[in-house]
Write a protein that holds these residues in place. Structure first.
Motif: not given
Length: 279
Positions: A270-279
């Motif tokens: 979940k955190l990895r998906t969120g981080m990729l979405a902000t980049n």
């Protein structure tokens, strides 16, 4: 000072500091957090807000001087300009800092300060004021010189340069003269001396701090962690802060190690998906 409540916090009377610039670094860290906390809830434009903001600036000017010390080979007049420019970066950091990011203010502010100083050097690297058109002509002249030297095997003449640059010979001479206004020095140039002998400019060039690259990642990750439920945050804390094994976490939660593994993988995904979405 009138005490008022907001949805998130309550303002309180801030300590009166006679000379914020004289606050010891060990005390400045704690006071900075207190003033930043209050700055976030004070109404902009009020006397209390201006006092908190101005005190933060004066109290943390040591950060600016620390960043400026990397450029101590500059003259005293230049150093004063560097400190003034670095202070602009400090002000930007104060205005943009958020305590919810859980990042130390020092780590957040230094990149802003050094960024402003580097921008200052980029924009004012000329020893004397030179018109923009001549600054651009100097760059064009350097490229033309290199090209013709490679092609002809000798230094080109003014006429040859003017033909390649599509400028008059007078404009080429102006560009040559303008080049003398550019301030540069060899990295091997001696800039000071000490008991150990002379020091070269290259000795004072700092290395990139790879840890600074983590600041943006931490800032992006903080709100994502805040969105997790209590159990997910607790698991993350036990695994990566307390450094417990999955079996130990399972004992704390009363579940199996396999279940902890599934929960941990799901949370990290979940955190990895969120981080990729902000980049």
């Amino acid at each position: 000072m009138t005490v008022t409540k907001t949805a998130d916090a309550q303002t309180r009377v801030l300590p009166e500091i006679a000379d914020p610039s004289q606050v010891a670094p060990k005390d400045a860290r704690q006071l900075t957090r207190l003033f930043l906390d209050q700055l976030a809830v004070l109404e902009e434009g009020t006397h209390e807000y201006q006092y908190a903001r101005n005190t933060l600036i004066e109290m943390n000017v040591t950060l600016v001087r620390y960043a400026a010390s990397r450029f101590r080979s500059r003259s005293q007049d230049e150093m004063e300009d560097i400190v003034q420019v670095g202070t602009i970066g400090l002000i930007k950091a104060i205005d943009r800092f958020e305590l919810s990011r859980e990042v130390e203010f020092t780590s957040f502010a230094i990149p802003y300060i050094t960024g402003e100083i580097k921008r200052f050097f980029r924009d004012t690297s000329w020893a004397v004021h030179v018109p923009r058109r001549l600054q651009e002509a100097r760059v064009q002249l350097a490229k033309a010189n290199e090209e013709l030297r490679s092609r002809l095997g000798r230094m080109p003449t003014v006429k040859e340069l003017s033909q390649l640059m599509c400028l008059s010979e007078e404009e080429v001479n102006e560009a040559r003269l303008a080049s003398n206004g550019y301030n540069s020095a060899s990295l091997d140039a001696a800039i000071s001396s000490s008991d150990d002998g002379e020091a070269a400019l290259a000795d004072f060039i700092g290395l990139d701090d790879n840890a600074l690259e983590l600041v943006e990642d931490f800032n992006a990750l903080a709100p994502l962690i805040a969105e997790l439920d209590d159990r997910e945050r607790r698991i993350i804390h036990m695994r990566f802060v307390d450094e417990l094994t999955q079996a130990q976490i399972g004992e704390h939660l009363g579940v199996s190690q396999m279940h902890v593994s599934r929960l941990l993988n799901r949370t990290l995904s979940k955190l990895r998906t969120g981080m990729l979405a902000t980049n």
